[in-house]
Write a protein that holds these residues in place. Structure first.
Motif, short mmCIF file in Angstrom:
data_model
loop_
_atom_site.label_atom_id
_atom_site.label_comp_id
_atom_site.label_asym_id
_atom_site.label_seq_id
_atom_site.Cartn_x
_atom_site.Cartn_y
_atom_site.Cartn_z
N ILE A 275 1.47 8.40 1.78
CA ILE A 275 0.55 9.54 1.77
C ILE A 275 0.45 10.15 3.17
O ILE A 275 0.49 11.38 3.32
CB ILE A 275 -0.83 9.10 1.25
CG1 ILE A 275 -0.73 8.69 -0.22
CG2 ILE A 275 -1.86 10.20 1.44
CD1 ILE A 275 -1.96 8.01 -0.76
N ILE A 276 0.36 9.31 4.19
CA ILE A 276 0.28 9.81 5.56
C ILE A 276 1.55 10.56 5.93
O ILE A 276 1.50 11.65 6.52
CB ILE A 276 0.01 8.65 6.54
CG1 ILE A 276 -1.41 8.13 6.33
CG2 ILE A 276 0.21 9.09 7.98
CD1 ILE A 276 -1.70 6.85 7.09
N ASP B 100 0.83 -1.21 0.00
CA ASP B 100 0.00 0.00 0.00
C ASP B 100 0.86 1.26 0.00
O ASP B 100 1.97 1.28 0.52
CB ASP B 100 -0.88 0.05 1.24
CG ASP B 100 -1.86 -1.10 1.30
OD1 ASP B 100 -2.13 -1.68 0.24
OD2 ASP B 100 -2.33 -1.42 2.41
N ASN B 101 0.31 2.31 -0.60
CA ASN B 101 0.97 3.60 -0.58
C ASN B 101 0.39 4.52 0.48
O ASN B 101 0.75 5.69 0.55
CB ASN B 101 0.85 4.28 -1.95
CG ASN B 101 1.74 3.61 -2.97
OD1 ASN B 101 2.75 3.03 -2.62
ND2 ASN B 101 1.35 3.70 -4.23
N ILE B 102 -0.49 4.00 1.32
CA ILE B 102 -1.14 4.84 2.33
C ILE B 102 -0.12 5.39 3.32
O ILE B 102 -0.26 6.51 3.80
CB ILE B 102 -2.28 4.07 3.04
CG1 ILE B 102 -3.14 5.03 3.87
CG2 ILE B 102 -1.76 2.97 3.89
CD1 ILE B 102 -3.98 5.94 3.07
N TYR B 103 0.92 4.61 3.62
CA TYR B 103 1.95 5.08 4.54
C TYR B 103 2.72 6.24 3.94
O TYR B 103 3.12 7.17 4.66
CB TYR B 103 2.90 3.94 4.90
CG TYR B 103 2.20 2.80 5.61
CD1 TYR B 103 1.81 2.92 6.93
CD2 TYR B 103 1.92 1.62 4.94
CE1 TYR B 103 1.16 1.90 7.58
CE2 TYR B 103 1.27 0.58 5.57
CZ TYR B 103 0.89 0.73 6.89
OH TYR B 103 0.24 -0.28 7.53
#
Length: 57
Positions: free
Chosen positions: A35-36, A30-33
């Protein structure tokens, strides 16, 4: 309280660096980390600039 607010931006930047370090060590899909951590970095920079000006005045 002023001391904590003055250093809030720096704390946000350090949290973003820790998240990036965890992301680099593990194989996340995931790329959520990313982005966060980007949001924390940008928010930390702006918070540091704005809060430093507000507290000193």
């Amino acid at each position: 309280m002023k001391y904590l607010l003055k250093n809030l931006g720096i704390l946000m930047i350090i949290a973003a660096v820790v998240i990036l370090g965890v992301y680099a060590m593990n194989n996340f899909v995931d790329n959520i980390y990313l982005i966060i951590s980007l949001l924390l970095l940008i928010g930390g920079i702006f918070a540091h600039i704005i809060l430093t000006r507000q507290i000193e005045e």
